[in-house]
Motif scaffolding. Sequence first.
Motif, PDB file in Angstrom:
ATOM      1  N   TYR A   1       0.837  -0.979   0.015  1.00 48.20           N
ATOM      2  CA  TYR A   1       0.174  -0.119  -0.002  1.00 48.20           C
ATOM      3  C   TYR A   1       0.724   1.340   0.097  1.00 48.20           C
ATOM      4  O   TYR A   1       1.647   1.427  -0.529  1.00 48.20           O
ATOM      5  N   ASP A   2       0.734   2.106   1.052  1.00 51.65           N
ATOM      6  CA  ASP A   2       1.504   3.349   1.108  1.00 51.65           C
ATOM      7  C   ASP A   2       3.031   3.027   1.288  1.00 51.65           C
ATOM      8  O   ASP A   2       3.338   2.113   1.950  1.00 51.65           O
ATOM      9  N   MET A   3       3.800   3.703   0.474  1.00 55.51           N
ATOM     10  CA  MET A   3       5.131   3.748   0.907  1.00 55.51           C
ATOM     11  C   MET A   3       5.744   5.181   0.959  1.00 55.51           C
ATOM     12  O   MET A   3       5.144   5.878   0.504  1.00 55.51           O
ATOM     13  N   GLY A   4       6.960   5.160   1.779  1.00 53.86           N
ATOM     14  CA  GLY A   4       7.237   6.480   2.183  1.00 53.86           C
ATOM     15  C   GLY A   4       8.579   6.444   2.853  1.00 53.86           C
ATOM     16  O   GLY A   4       9.339   5.562   2.957  1.00 53.86           O
ATOM     17  N   TRP A   5       8.966   7.740   3.299  1.00 50.14           N
ATOM     18  CA  TRP A   5      10.145   8.053   3.572  1.00 50.14           C
ATOM     19  C   TRP A   5      10.101   8.943   4.952  1.00 50.14           C
ATOM     20  O   TRP A   5       9.189   9.923   4.792  1.00 50.14           O
ATOM     21  N   HIS A   6      10.823   8.527   6.084  1.00 54.14           N
ATOM     22  CA  HIS A   6      10.830   9.317   7.285  1.00 54.14           C
ATOM     23  C   HIS A   6      12.118   9.501   7.656  1.00 54.14           C
ATOM     24  O   HIS A   6      13.030   8.976   7.167  1.00 54.14           O
ATOM     25  N   ARG A   7      12.359  10.562   8.724  1.00 57.61           N
ATOM     26  CA  ARG A   7      13.952  10.637   8.891  1.00 57.61           C
ATOM     27  C   ARG A   7      14.047  11.192  10.386  1.00 57.61           C
ATOM     28  O   ARG A   7      13.013  11.625  11.138  1.00 57.61           O
ATOM     29  N   GLN A   8      14.900  10.921  10.874  1.00 59.80           N
ATOM     30  CA  GLN A   8      15.363  11.157  12.280  1.00 59.80           C
ATOM     31  C   GLN A   8      16.883  11.738  12.267  1.00 59.80           C
ATOM     32  O   GLN A   8      17.924  11.144  12.006  1.00 59.80           O
ATOM     33  N   ALA A   9      16.845  13.113  12.679  1.00 58.31           N
ATOM     34  CA  ALA A   9      17.992  13.592  13.093  1.00 58.31           C
ATOM     35  C   ALA A   9      18.329  13.586  14.528  1.00 58.31           C
ATOM     36  O   ALA A   9      17.640  13.031  15.364  1.00 58.31           O
ATOM     37  N   PRO A  10      19.731  13.710  14.875  1.00 53.80           N
ATOM     38  CA  PRO A  10      20.243  13.414  16.238  1.00 53.80           C
ATOM     39  C   PRO A  10      19.570  14.366  17.115  1.00 53.80           C
ATOM     40  O   PRO A  10      19.177  15.686  17.093  1.00 53.80           O
ATOM     41  N   GLY A  11      18.999  13.619  18.105  1.00 57.72           N
ATOM     42  CA  GLY A  11      18.267  14.407  19.174  1.00 57.72           C
ATOM     43  C   GLY A  11      16.727  14.686  18.959  1.00 57.72           C
ATOM     44  O   GLY A  11      15.981  15.448  19.726  1.00 57.72           O
ATOM     45  N   LYS A  12      16.180  14.338  17.646  1.00 56.86           N
ATOM     46  CA  LYS A  12      14.891  14.933  17.397  1.00 56.86           C
ATOM     47  C   LYS A  12      14.114  13.470  16.992  1.00 56.86           C
ATOM     48  O   LYS A  12      14.718  12.409  16.977  1.00 56.86           O
ATOM     49  N   GLN A  13      12.822  13.658  17.076  1.00 57.04           N
ATOM     50  CA  GLN A  13      11.802  12.556  16.710  1.00 57.04           C
ATOM     51  C   GLN A  13      11.921  12.255  15.383  1.00 57.04           C
ATOM     52  O   GLN A  13      12.256  13.213  14.486  1.00 57.04           O
ATOM     53  N   ARG A  14      11.526  10.986  14.973  1.00 52.53           N
ATOM     54  CA  ARG A  14      11.521  10.720  13.740  1.00 52.53           C
ATOM     55  C   ARG A  14       9.954  11.326  13.058  1.00 52.53           C
ATOM     56  O   ARG A  14       9.036  11.608  13.783  1.00 52.53           O
ATOM     57  N   GLU A  15      10.511  11.891  11.917  1.00 53.45           N
ATOM     58  CA  GLU A  15       9.161  12.848  11.270  1.00 53.45           C
ATOM     59  C   GLU A  15       9.006  12.215   9.725  1.00 53.45           C
ATOM     60  O   GLU A  15       9.985  11.725   9.011  1.00 53.45           O
ATOM     61  N   LEU A  16       7.811  12.541   9.171  1.00 51.41           N
ATOM     62  CA  LEU A  16       7.439  12.170   7.932  1.00 51.41           C
ATOM     63  C   LEU A  16       8.211  13.056   6.984  1.00 51.41           C
ATOM     64  O   LEU A  16       8.140  14.409   7.150  1.00 51.41           O
ATOM     65  N   VAL A  17       8.467  12.477   5.947  1.00 43.62           N
ATOM     66  CA  VAL A  17       9.225  13.356   4.654  1.00 43.62           C
ATOM     67  C   VAL A  17       8.365  13.215   3.548  1.00 43.62           C
ATOM     68  O   VAL A  17       7.845  14.501   3.110  1.00 43.62           O
ATOM     69  N   ALA A  18       7.877  12.244   3.083  1.00 39.02           N
ATOM     70  CA  ALA A  18       7.094  11.952   1.910  1.00 39.02           C
ATOM     71  C   ALA A  18       6.521  10.803   1.975  1.00 39.02           C
ATOM     72  O   ALA A  18       7.081   9.789   2.418  1.00 39.02           O
ATOM     73  N   THR A  19       5.127  10.662   1.436  1.00 40.70           N
ATOM     74  CA  THR A  19       4.469   9.368   0.997  1.00 40.70           C
ATOM     75  C   THR A  19       3.893   9.402  -0.325  1.00 40.70           C
ATOM     76  O   THR A  19       3.673  10.445  -0.879  1.00 40.70           O
ATOM     77  N   VAL A  20       3.879   8.047  -0.675  1.00 35.30           N
ATOM     78  CA  VAL A  20       3.138   7.896  -2.093  1.00 35.30           C
ATOM     79  C   VAL A  20       2.240   6.625  -2.232  1.00 35.30           C
ATOM     80  O   VAL A  20       2.546   5.659  -1.455  1.00 35.30           O
TER      81      VAL A  20
END
Length: 121
Positions: free
Chosen positions: A32-51
Amino acid sequence: QVRLVESGGGLVQAGGSLRLSCAASGSIFKLYDMGWHRQAPGKQRELVATVTSGGSTNYADSVKGRFTITRDNANNTVYLQMNSLKPEDTAIYYCRSRAIRAGFQLLEDYWGQGAQVTVSS
């Protein structure tokens, strides 16, 4: 099991470009949905993009106009083209997909192992 394997991370100067790939494999009945998340040092994981499987896309405001997510349904692969990169884009980028395994009826979340993207100023 469904496996997601990312590739394409690395080190780039600000203003440069990188392309991430994520290939899904294993006992897949349907992705189904595929996407990318990212996590920078000291930060929470966040959504980048989905398709979606139909090609509809969604982007975080911080990457709109710079990143493009695309998908190859025939090869169960999702891509993230990242242009005009900024130091604040530095993070580990994780591929994510919702999928149903062959022989099962449960929609589950799957994550890749992550790819490091570092943008130097």
